[in-house]
Design an enzyme around this catalytic site. Structure first.
Site, short mmCIF file in Angstrom:
data_model
loop_
_atom_site.label_atom_id
_atom_site.label_comp_id
_atom_site.label_asym_id
_atom_site.label_seq_id
_atom_site.Cartn_x
_atom_site.Cartn_y
_atom_site.Cartn_z
N SER A 103 20.52 1.40 -1.97
CA SER A 103 20.08 2.04 -0.73
C SER A 103 18.71 1.47 -0.37
O SER A 103 17.84 1.35 -1.23
CB SER A 103 20.02 3.55 -0.89
OG SER A 103 19.71 4.14 0.35
N GLU A 104 18.52 1.13 0.91
CA GLU A 104 17.33 0.39 1.34
C GLU A 104 16.01 1.09 1.01
O GLU A 104 14.98 0.43 0.87
CB GLU A 104 17.40 0.15 2.86
CG GLU A 104 17.29 1.44 3.68
CD GLU A 104 17.43 1.22 5.18
OE1 GLU A 104 17.91 0.16 5.59
OE2 GLU A 104 17.06 2.13 5.93
N ASN A 105 16.06 2.42 0.90
CA ASN A 105 14.82 3.14 0.64
C ASN A 105 14.43 3.14 -0.84
O ASN A 105 13.49 3.84 -1.22
CB ASN A 105 14.91 4.57 1.19
CG ASN A 105 16.15 5.30 0.73
OD1 ASN A 105 17.23 4.73 0.67
ND2 ASN A 105 16.01 6.55 0.39
#
Lengths: 231, 212
Positions: free
Chosen positions: B49-51
């Site tokens: 997940s990008e975060n």
């Protein structure tokens, strides 16, 4: 004895001048240093340029600062969310400037500033509106776009634990932009929920070494607020 | 002949069938998120997940939400045993440098040359937001699109050229829709599968594009 710990949010925010560039950590609510950002309202600085992944949620943290009319420009990747109505209204009324940056470019431009890198070439954004007017170069047969560092006067970030030398440990995905913003700002202010004695944080577990942190302030723990999506 | 569109879960199951054990995968927000529900229980897939998460798990049980542990859509998730957290610059290094095997993204339009449009309608009244879309589009070893074949107004999302502002140039390798699976090879749509009862000729006519 060196101690970067200050005893109030007001002391932590001393010296934020009108027109300053301020980085604010967080991805939606996770990692948003809400108390520090809201402290800027009382501190009074105006005409700020804010660098953050989003442009505020509901009316807390960054959204509260926007609502107070203190922000001239936002540099971010994802302003429009289910609960970004404060920013949306200011933008539509032409009362705030937006520089939209792909999220990885945002992180890397901040990192570059903190790492003494004068910019970098990336494939991201090539051929799109967001790369218009930027220098391009062919590298290994593919097209790259030049991106510049983003520097800041202050970074306001949220961590879980810290010590008086400024070493930080984060909590879960609240880490996000904290470590790179800490590197990029002249003055980094971290809010922490726990202050530890020197040596109590295992040196193998330090995520942000204290050299990147100038001030710490303890904020009582509160559950992170849901933000940025429609439940 | 008559045909039936795949529903959202059937489409997600079709995409999941092409994701194999050990792959590092980013599922974009919206429709692609559903793919995570369709991996067999004994198959280990690494979701990024990008975060700043790797080894992302399912949504938590009601009452166990922790909003320091969210996905790219800022919804609460869990972390699998073996999962890890990292900062945003490391997260996007994973995407940008081809460490991810597949990125599955939603789309407004995909062009025959692989151009992707999924970040902005171009309408000046709409507030633009790009997030990680441009990074994901060009970084993974393969970029797949998962989308409904037609807009709500019945307009084909497969196009000869994107009319919306593009997210990435020639970046899409494969498209999964509720009607077909299509590869992009040498600037052309190559039809691989259609739903039962739908011929290539019919789909081409409905879509207004040619298949090879």
């Amino acid at each position: 004895m060196i101690s970067k710990i200050v005893d109030s949010v007001a002391a932590a925010l001393a010296g934020v001048d009108d027109g300053a560039t301020v980085m604010i950590g967080g991805f939606g609510g996770a990692g948003m240093p809400t108390e520090l950002v809201e402290g800027l309202i009382a501190q009074g600085a105006k005409g700020l340029t804010i660098v953050s992944n989003n442009a505020g949620n509901a009316e807390f943290g960054l959204a509260a600062l926007l609502k107070a009319g203190r922000v001239r420009k936002v540099i971010c990747s994802f302003p429009r969310q289910a609960d970004s109505y404060v920013f949306d209204a200011l933008y539509r009324e032409g009362k705030i400037e937006l520089e939209l940056v792909p999220q990885g470019n945002l992180a890397e431009r901040i990192r570059a500033a903190g790492a003494g890198i004068g910019g970098f070439f990336t494939k991201v954004g090539f051929g799109t509106e967001l790369a218009k007017g930027k220098e391009t170069r062919e590298i290994n047969g593919e097209m790259y776009v030049f991106e510049s560092p983003i520097y800041a006067d202050f970074a306001l970030i949220k961590a879980e634990q810290g010590d008086r030398w400024g070493n930080l440990v984060y909590r879960k995905a609240a880490r996000n932009f904290g470590p790179v913003m800490a590197m990029a700002a002249k003055t980094t202010v971290a809010s922490v929920h726990e202050l530890r004695e020197l040596g109590a944080i295992d040196p193998e577990h330090v995520i942000t070494p204290g050299i990147f942190v100038q001030r710490l302030v303890k904020i009582p723990r509160a559950a992170t607020i849901a933000a940025g999506f429609k439940a | 002949m008559s045909y039936t569109k795949l529903n959202r879960e059937q489409l997600a199951a079709r995409v999941a069938r092409d994701i194999h054990e050990g792959m590092y995968v980013n599922l974009g927000i919206g429709l692609p998120t559903l793919v995570a529900n369709h991996f067999p229980a004994n198959v280990e897939v690494f979701l990024q997940s990008e975060n700043g998460l790797l080894g992302m798990g399912a949504a938590p049980a009601k009452g166990n939400e922790d909003f320091d542990l969210v996905n790219a859509g800022k919804q609460p998730v869990t972390l699998l045993a073996g999962g890890s957290f990292f900062h945003s610059a490391d997260s996007f290094a994973m995407m940008r440098a081809g460490h991810l095997d597949v990125a599955v993204l939603g789309a407004f339009q995909v062009a025959a040359n692989g151009d992707l449009a999924n970040w902005h309608t171009g309408n000046p009244a709409d507030i633009p937001a790009v997030g990680g879309a441009m990074d994901l589009a060009v970084g993974a070893k393969q970029t797949w699109v998962m989308m409904e074949h037609f807009t709500k107004d019945g307009v084909s999302k497969l196009v000869e050229r994107c009319s919306y502002p593009i997210t990435g140039v020639r970046c899409v390798k494969r498209i999964y829709t509720d009607l077909a699976v299509i590869d992009i090879v040498s600037d052309q749509f190559v039809l691989r599968e259609t739903v039962a009862g739908l011929s290539a000729a019919q789909l081409s006519e409905l879509s207004g594009v040619s298949f090879f």
